[in-house]
Design a protein around this motif. Sequence first.
Motif, PDB file in Angstrom:
ATOM      1  N   ALA A   1      -5.890  11.138   8.174  1.00  8.72           N
ATOM      2  CA  ALA A   1      -6.312  12.534   8.024  1.00  8.72           C
ATOM      3  C   ALA A   1      -6.315  12.944   6.555  1.00  8.72           C
ATOM      4  N   ALA A   2      -5.294  12.544   5.788  1.00  3.97           N
ATOM      5  CA  ALA A   2      -5.257  12.875   4.352  1.00  3.97           C
ATOM      6  C   ALA A   2      -6.428  12.218   3.606  1.00  3.97           C
ATOM      7  N   ALA A   3      -6.834  11.010   3.988  1.00  6.98           N
ATOM      8  CA  ALA A   3      -7.979  10.327   3.346  1.00  6.98           C
ATOM      9  C   ALA A   3      -9.272  11.065   3.605  1.00  6.98           C
ATOM     10  N   ARG A   4      -9.473  11.589   4.842  1.00  7.41           N
ATOM     11  CA  ARG A   4     -10.710  12.329   5.152  1.00  7.41           C
ATOM     12  C   ARG A   4     -10.788  13.621   4.343  1.00  7.41           C
ATOM     13  N   LYS A   5      -9.644  14.270   4.130  1.00  6.40           N
ATOM     14  CA  LYS A   5      -9.637  15.505   3.339  1.00  6.40           C
ATOM     15  C   LYS A   5     -10.039  15.245   1.882  1.00  6.40           C
ATOM     16  N   ALA A   6      -9.550  14.151   1.301  1.00 12.26           N
ATOM     17  CA  ALA A   6      -9.911  13.821  -0.099  1.00 12.26           C
ATOM     18  C   ALA A   6     -11.390  13.490  -0.224  1.00 12.26           C
ATOM     19  N   LEU A   7     -11.964  12.840   0.781  1.00  8.65           N
ATOM     20  CA  LEU A   7     -13.397  12.505   0.735  1.00  8.65           C
ATOM     21  C   LEU A   7     -14.257  13.754   0.845  1.00  8.65           C
ATOM     22  N   GLU A   8     -13.808  14.749   1.647  1.00  8.41           N
ATOM     23  CA  GLU A   8     -14.587  15.994   1.745  1.00  8.41           C
ATOM     24  C   GLU A   8     -14.610  16.718   0.406  1.00  8.41           C
TER      25      GLU A   8
ATOM     26  N   PRO B   1       1.611   8.742  -2.975  1.00  2.05           N
ATOM     27  CA  PRO B   1       2.516   9.787  -3.485  1.00  2.05           C
ATOM     28  C   PRO B   1       3.765   9.873  -2.602  1.00  2.05           C
ATOM     29  N   ALA B   2       4.773  10.533  -3.113  1.00  2.00           N
ATOM     30  CA  ALA B   2       6.069  10.597  -2.400  1.00  2.00           C
ATOM     31  C   ALA B   2       5.955  11.345  -1.072  1.00  2.00           C
ATOM     32  N   ASP B   3       5.044  12.363  -0.984  1.00  3.89           N
ATOM     33  CA  ASP B   3       4.939  13.131   0.246  1.00  3.89           C
ATOM     34  C   ASP B   3       4.279  12.344   1.368  1.00  3.89           C
ATOM     35  N   HIS B   4       3.668  11.168   1.076  1.00  2.00           N
ATOM     36  CA  HIS B   4       3.055  10.352   2.120  1.00  2.00           C
ATOM     37  C   HIS B   4       3.725   9.002   2.247  1.00  2.00           C
ATOM     38  N   ALA B   5       4.894   8.743   1.656  1.00  2.00           N
ATOM     39  CA  ALA B   5       5.497   7.414   1.652  1.00  2.00           C
ATOM     40  C   ALA B   5       5.900   6.965   3.042  1.00  2.00           C
ATOM     41  N   ASP B   6       6.356   7.885   3.966  1.00  2.00           N
ATOM     42  CA  ASP B   6       6.828   7.496   5.290  1.00  2.00           C
ATOM     43  C   ASP B   6       5.883   7.953   6.396  1.00  2.00           C
ATOM     44  N   ALA B   7       4.675   8.391   6.054  1.00  3.22           N
ATOM     45  CA  ALA B   7       3.734   8.902   7.062  1.00  3.22           C
ATOM     46  C   ALA B   7       3.201   7.768   7.911  1.00  3.22           C
ATOM     47  N   GLY B   8       2.779   8.204   9.145  1.00  6.45           N
ATOM     48  CA  GLY B   8       2.214   7.200  10.030  1.00  6.45           C
ATOM     49  C   GLY B   8       0.752   6.963   9.747  1.00  6.45           C
TER      50      GLY B   8
ATOM     51  N   THR C   1       0.824  -1.216   0.000  1.00  3.20           N
ATOM     52  CA  THR C   1       0.000   0.000   0.000  1.00  3.20           C
ATOM     53  C   THR C   1       0.859   1.268   0.000  1.00  3.20           C
ATOM     54  N   ARG C   2       2.015   1.293   0.699  1.00  2.00           N
ATOM     55  CA  ARG C   2       2.894   2.476   0.698  1.00  2.00           C
ATOM     56  C   ARG C   2       3.498   2.722  -0.680  1.00  2.00           C
TER      57      ARG C   2
ATOM     58  N   GLN D   1     -10.442  10.609  -9.711  1.00  6.85           N
ATOM     59  CA  GLN D   1      -9.107  10.808  -9.130  1.00  6.85           C
ATOM     60  C   GLN D   1      -9.189  10.927  -7.619  1.00  6.85           C
ATOM     61  N   LEU D   2     -10.169  11.702  -7.119  1.00  4.82           N
ATOM     62  CA  LEU D   2     -10.315  11.890  -5.671  1.00  4.82           C
ATOM     63  C   LEU D   2     -10.709  10.572  -4.994  1.00  4.82           C
ATOM     64  N   GLU D   3     -11.607   9.806  -5.604  1.00  4.75           N
ATOM     65  CA  GLU D   3     -12.023   8.532  -5.020  1.00  4.75           C
ATOM     66  C   GLU D   3     -10.839   7.587  -4.908  1.00  4.75           C
ATOM     67  N   LEU D   4      -9.963   7.496  -5.950  1.00  5.30           N
ATOM     68  CA  LEU D   4      -8.809   6.600  -5.920  1.00  5.30           C
ATOM     69  C   LEU D   4      -7.806   7.025  -4.832  1.00  5.30           C
ATOM     70  N   ARG D   5      -7.606   8.337  -4.675  1.00  9.43           N
ATOM     71  CA  ARG D   5      -6.656   8.826  -3.666  1.00  9.43           C
ATOM     72  C   ARG D   5      -7.143   8.520  -2.257  1.00  9.43           C
ATOM     73  N   ALA D   6      -8.427   8.760  -1.999  1.00  7.91           N
ATOM     74  CA  ALA D   6      -8.981   8.489  -0.670  1.00  7.91           C
ATOM     75  C   ALA D   6      -8.901   7.008  -0.354  1.00  7.91           C
ATOM     76  N   ALA D   7      -9.180   6.155  -1.333  1.00  8.66           N
ATOM     77  CA  ALA D   7      -9.132   4.721  -1.079  1.00  8.66           C
ATOM     78  C   ALA D   7      -7.719   4.254  -0.768  1.00  8.66           C
ATOM     79  N   ARG D   8      -6.735   4.728  -1.501  1.00  9.89           N
ATOM     80  CA  ARG D   8      -5.346   4.309  -1.276  1.00  9.89           C
ATOM     81  C   ARG D   8      -4.852   4.775   0.103  1.00  9.89           C
TER      82      ARG D   8
END
Length: 998
Positions: free
Chosen positions: A370-377, A357-364, A352-353, A670-677
């Motif tokens: 939090a990033a998934a909730r923002k994409a869904l909004e 994207p590169a800016d979220h590769a090492d995130a906890g 999954t990692r 695009q937004l749906e795929l990002r939130a799911a990942r």
Amino acid sequence: MRLHRLDITAFGPFGGTQSVDFDDLSAAGLFLLHGPTGAGKTSVLDAVCYALYGSVPGARQNGQGMTLRSDHADPATRTEVRLELTVAGRRLELTRQPPWERPKKGKRQGTTVDKAQSWLREYDAAAGAWKDLSRSHQEIGEEITQVLGMSREQFCQVVLLPQGDFARFLRADAEARGRLLGRLFDTQRFAAVEKRLADRRRATEAQVREGDTDLLADAHRMQQAAGGDLAPPQLAPGDPGLAEAVLGWAAVARSTAREQLTIAHCARAAAESAHAAAERDLDDVREVARLQRRFAEARERARKLEERADAHRADRERMERGRKAEAVEPALDLRDEAETAHRRASADEARTRAALPADHADAGAASLAAAARKALEELGGLASARRAERKLADLLSERAELDSEERADEDVLQDAEGWLADWDTTRAGLQARVEAAQEAATRAEQLAVQREPTERRLRAARERDRLDRDIDEARADVLRLAERAGEARTHWLDLKEQRLNGIAAELAAELVDGRPCAVCGGTDHPAPARKDAGHVDREAEEGALTAFQRADEERAEAERRLGDLRRALAAASAEAGDTPTDRLAALAEEVERDYAHARRGASDLHPAQEALLHAERERDRRAAARQEAAVRAATRNTRRDTLERERAALEEELTQARGEARSVAERAGQLELRAARLTEAAEAVRAADDTAQRLKDADARLADAAFRAGFDTPQAAAAALLDAAAHRDLQRRLDAWQSEESAVRAVLAEPETAAAAQRPSADVVGAERAAEAAARRLQRTVSAWDEAERRSAALDRLSARAAASVRRLAPLREEYDRVARMAGLAAGTAADNERKMRLEAYVLAARLEQVAAAATVRLQRMSSGRYTLVHSDDRSGRGRSGLGLHVVDAWTGRERDTATLSGGETFFASLALALGLADVVTDEAGGVRLDTLFIDEGFGSLDDQTLDEVLDVLDALRERDRSVGIVSHVGDLRRRIHAQLEVVKDRSGSVVRQRTTA
């Protein structure tokens, strides 16, 4: 029965209609029916018989009826016989018409056959009119037979007295007399009784023989059952004493079979005892041998257990370590599960990692959630834009449909305008086609009226031409056949004249010394005439007459055919007129050609009318389509303006919502795929952390459990652990060892086994041979006993069957004896029947005795008391007796055979016999009074005195209003009898002349 009137039309020799008034003839009591030979005297009597019974007497009857028609009759005249009579107080009228082959009616050629017809009417005195009774041949026949009480044969013998038949009856043998009397007195029932008795005798004899055959068959079966040693009685079916002989022989066979059964039973008992003793010995030997084998096998098994003792101890130790390792097994399983879950969770985290994207590769996990909730909004804010995008797509689709409909309507308008522009020309052409077809139909109807008369005149003309040719040929045939008929007639008359000139020689050839001459009555013939070289006999004359008649018939047939052709020619000429045939043929061909052309034109009327109707409907359809297309065009313009305004507003909204994406749907995807990942990656990180902690805890619990179980390391505990298959295999080997050890100790401890081991080896083979020998002896004795028992039972069964057959046949034998005696007595073959007289002959003898007594009353008067007829039942030669007939001569006192009477004596003797027979048959038929009798021929052989005596006897028959008709051509009778019916023959047919005054 009294005859009143007879009408004859086209019957026999009578070509026209002839009537006979019997009332007028019968007034004198005695009348004469006379005429030349072949004129038709007997045909008058035939007509009476035919009217009553529908057939003519004797040999003249052929069952076809068509030959009754007169050859002299006109083709259009139907044969008919009508008879009026009174019988049993009833006045009846019978009319008969035989089948008639007549010319077809009208102008048709050929002939047709009308069926035979019959009528029966009765005169109703109260009403004064005739009443119809029946028109059925069968009903009329039954009614006449019942009211007269006589069949046709009896009527012909009683009313139409044929003297020639009774002259033959006087000279006939017993068999011929029996046949005649049997027909008259209907003694067929007695002959049927004889036949029935003979049939019953044959049937019962066949049944007795069949029963004897079955009895002998049972005897042969008993012989086979007894073994063939005893021979059955040598008798044939039907032989006396057969039943007693078979039953006696069966008793001897049964006794012998029972003795043989007793002997076989004793032998079987002895063999059974010996066989039982041998079987007991064999069982004892086999038991000793079994125990010895059992002890030896136990010793061998103990030796093998000793050899495998070390392996058994190793298996016990391994089983003990496996039981200790089972306590560590749960901790091992838990640690393996935790390790497997951690490896799976780590692999999911890495997968999954890699998709982030590169800016979220090492995130906890928290940052990824939090990033998934923002994409869904952000995705939720695109819902209104997505609806607008779908509405814009529907709007553009509707606009494209409007454009397509506009192009289709433009095609419809263009096609309708082009077709309607040519409508007036199309309608005018179709109307002209309809009018032309109507004119052709009218012309065809007019020609059809002319066509049939023209064809009929043409056929008549062709028939006229053909008949012209046929008439010429027929006229030549008539001339040729007439010439040949004249020559044949001249030849016949010449031969007839030559035969008449030499008739004396022909009569002289029949003279025999001592026999009276048929002409002069003398018995001496001193100088008989001799035939010359050119003598013509009867056969030659009759052959010439037949040739003449055949030639004359051919001539008449040719004349009839010529007349038919002339009538047909006149009819054809009247139809065709004088127009030549070729001109009529040309006219008929022209009319047929014009008619065919008109028919072809008229056949287009219906298609033309259908085409015009179809064109008018098409015009209406296209005009309506043009109007509908114009209305749809106006509606489309309004709708297109509305859609254009909505499209502009929606495109402005969507430009702001989709951003850099090509569409709102693409931006939402695009937004749906990002939130799911992001969501999937957050969950994978949390699962990897949880499985790592569970693996650490499982390692600690496993180390503690291995130490408590006595193992140095967890790996040692895992190595000692047994899986299910290894545990089952190890436990099976341990259990088998324990079981085998216990079984060996038990066998070796058995006292009888140990004792048997100390004894010598058992001889099983010798004991088995002794037992088999005893079994074979027992089998032989049992088979012999079974055979003796079956033989005895079969003989008992067959003996009982034979006895039952004898009891069943006893009544049948008695019936056969009784029927055979009765059949022999009725057939005249029994010894008790001394005269060998059959039953029918016995009854006929009684009737003949009555006839002889009745005939004697008149014979004595005719012969001035000289002759008497008597019946004799003596046997003639080797034949049978019962139907003898003798005449007693009072002048000599001797009895002699009727065959010795002279010609004149034979006549009045046969006349007396016929009158006597008529009286007896009348009584037999029920006493019907016969008021009219006919006597046929025979008076030429009487002298004057005898003729007077015969006429006196016939005069006596007229008592009580009875009339007698004499059929004869003797000239002296014409002077003595004043009431006369004369039959006169002519080339055009015979006629009757009636005279009743002196």
